[in-house]
Design an enzyme around this catalytic site. Sequence first.
Site, mmCIF file in Angstrom:
data_model
loop_
_atom_site.group_PDB
_atom_site.id
_atom_site.type_symbol
_atom_site.label_atom_id
_atom_site.label_comp_id
_atom_site.label_asym_id
_atom_site.label_seq_id
_atom_site.Cartn_x
_atom_site.Cartn_y
_atom_site.Cartn_z
ATOM 1 N N CYS A 14 0.835 -1.196 0.000
ATOM 2 C CA CYS A 14 0.000 0.000 0.000
ATOM 3 C C CYS A 14 0.870 1.247 0.000
ATOM 4 C CB CYS A 14 -0.879 0.011 1.249
ATOM 5 S SG CYS A 14 -1.847 -1.499 1.476
ATOM 6 N N ASP A 48 -3.409 -9.400 7.918
ATOM 7 C CA ASP A 48 -2.195 -9.172 8.705
ATOM 8 C C ASP A 48 -2.206 -7.778 9.314
ATOM 9 O OD1 ASP A 48 -1.873 -7.946 6.229
ATOM 10 O OD2 ASP A 48 0.241 -8.494 6.005
#
Length: 607
Positions: free
Chosen positions: A2, A100
Amino acid sequence: MCGITGWVDFHRDLRGESETTQAMTDTMACRGPDDEGTWIDVHVAFGHRRLAVIDIEGGRQPMVSPDGRVALTFSGEIYNFRELRTELEGRGHKFRTRSDTEVVLHAYLEWGEHLAERLNGMFALGIWDGHREELVLVRDRVGVKPLYYFPTMDGLLFASEPKAILAHPLADRTVDADGLREIFGGVKNPGASVLRGMPEVVPGHVLRVSRNGIVDRTYWQLTAREHTDDLETTVATVRELLTDIVDRQLISDVPLCTLLSGGLDSSTITALAARAIGERDAVRSFAVDFVDNIEDFQPDVVHPTHDAPYAQEVADLVGADHTHVVLGSAEMTQPAVREAVVRALDWPILIAGSGSMDISLYLLFQAIRQRSTVTLTGEAADELFGGYPWFHFKEYTQTGTLPWTLAHNLGFHSLFGPLLARIDLPGFQREAYRKAVEEVPRLPGETGQEMRMREFTYYFITRFMRTLLDRKDRLSMAVGLEVRVPYCDHRLIEYVYNTPWEMKSTGGREKGLLRSAVTDLLPKSVLERPKTGYPVSKDPAYGRIVREEFCKLLARDDAAVRPLLNPAVVRAVRQDPSSAAMLTGTEVDFALHLNTWIEMYDLKLDI
């Protein structure tokens, strides 16, 4: 994978600053094409762009704790998140997603900033702790994921990429002599950056930002330990580590592939991935090539063999679904492609051949992204196992400088000579070497070749490798592709760093230890293949087109790069464009990159 960004100001209420926060976030849309989000509280604003890889529905960010007081914006992948989740559940934590990201958030709630020591993966994260009114920034151990910050009068800005920080009105757009030294020096000094006042979080470090200022803590660094395993055990341990690492890094809820050049490093990763996947599916693999190489490959010192036959042989052996991405000069010289590459990198990265190499990497990643979202690569094996020629030739090992800078400095003095003298580039490189020497962890009484090779390995891991990781991250994320680097697992790095050079070069070959660890996996031809560099196009058309663009650039009196160029060369080329043929392709390409960068980012040069 990201893009993250944030703004902390301890003297302002940021709840009315959604427009600025969104502007910072929007600059990284390419890093996260699947989703976006912002979270703003009194003194903090977080932004996030998401490339969804694990738990597509449940991993949205920024993610906030159940009590609403702790927020996380996170980039990367945590490969041991399942084990951590089990441990945290045993400690009473409740989870609502499979991501996660939520494990990282709860790890902070349990262990505070010491979550860093427990994470196995590549990551950059920002955590706002509303209980303490404190920002925590954490970067992975070797710097796979980028993280920049810009201290302000009352707080701090941070982001995965400088462009996000530059979207804030407080950011400085100045490049001074120090920044130019970082660009031209061929050395990525830990924490240093190119833009004034905008350093990186050093890999393996945690930054805590509060009203009292910034506290910087090292949570991981290379250490020297006596290696007590015999050769057989060492070979077996390297194989076990690589097998476990690749198994972990195959976790994905989206299509995954490998980069496969047919060299030892990428072939190993592809073969291990194929074994792990087994009969469930065929591993996908990709390689890059050039039209002129296919038609008429000409070996040289850096490229003694052609990748394609070796890559295909490995693909056939392991049953990979293999694709050769073939590039031509016409697509590589498109102005829009150069602009996209410069925008992706945030500033030009200078390595011999970097202009065309950056462009071809970008186009390769763009082609891969059409079929896969995640790829595994063989990056960093040469630094760790001693694969580069610099490890093996006496003229490099006894220079008293960072070894690759000898080659790096060749070919730039015609066009940039006066500038390099003005910023004292040799002095910069000597100082960078001195600092690196002081850092090297050594065993007591270690001397001779063992000491020298330990030093070299340290230089390459902490100075050279990070430049390559930066380039790989930026060019891949510019097209929304996540690149994983198994050889950068800190457990493997710690083990191999302390392995004696005699074992690393077992059999009298570069990377002999790695060859021994994967003998049963690969064809004999690949195991015996000499080190071959990343392929480059030798098509004369590419050089001709680039030089034509360069001549057009020098014809402009307002070209932004003019103050950095040798005035004598500029005059000569303007009077006789054919004289540009005397310049190296790398410096011509680099001048075009520099000009695009300065103009695109509206930079101020202060030299």
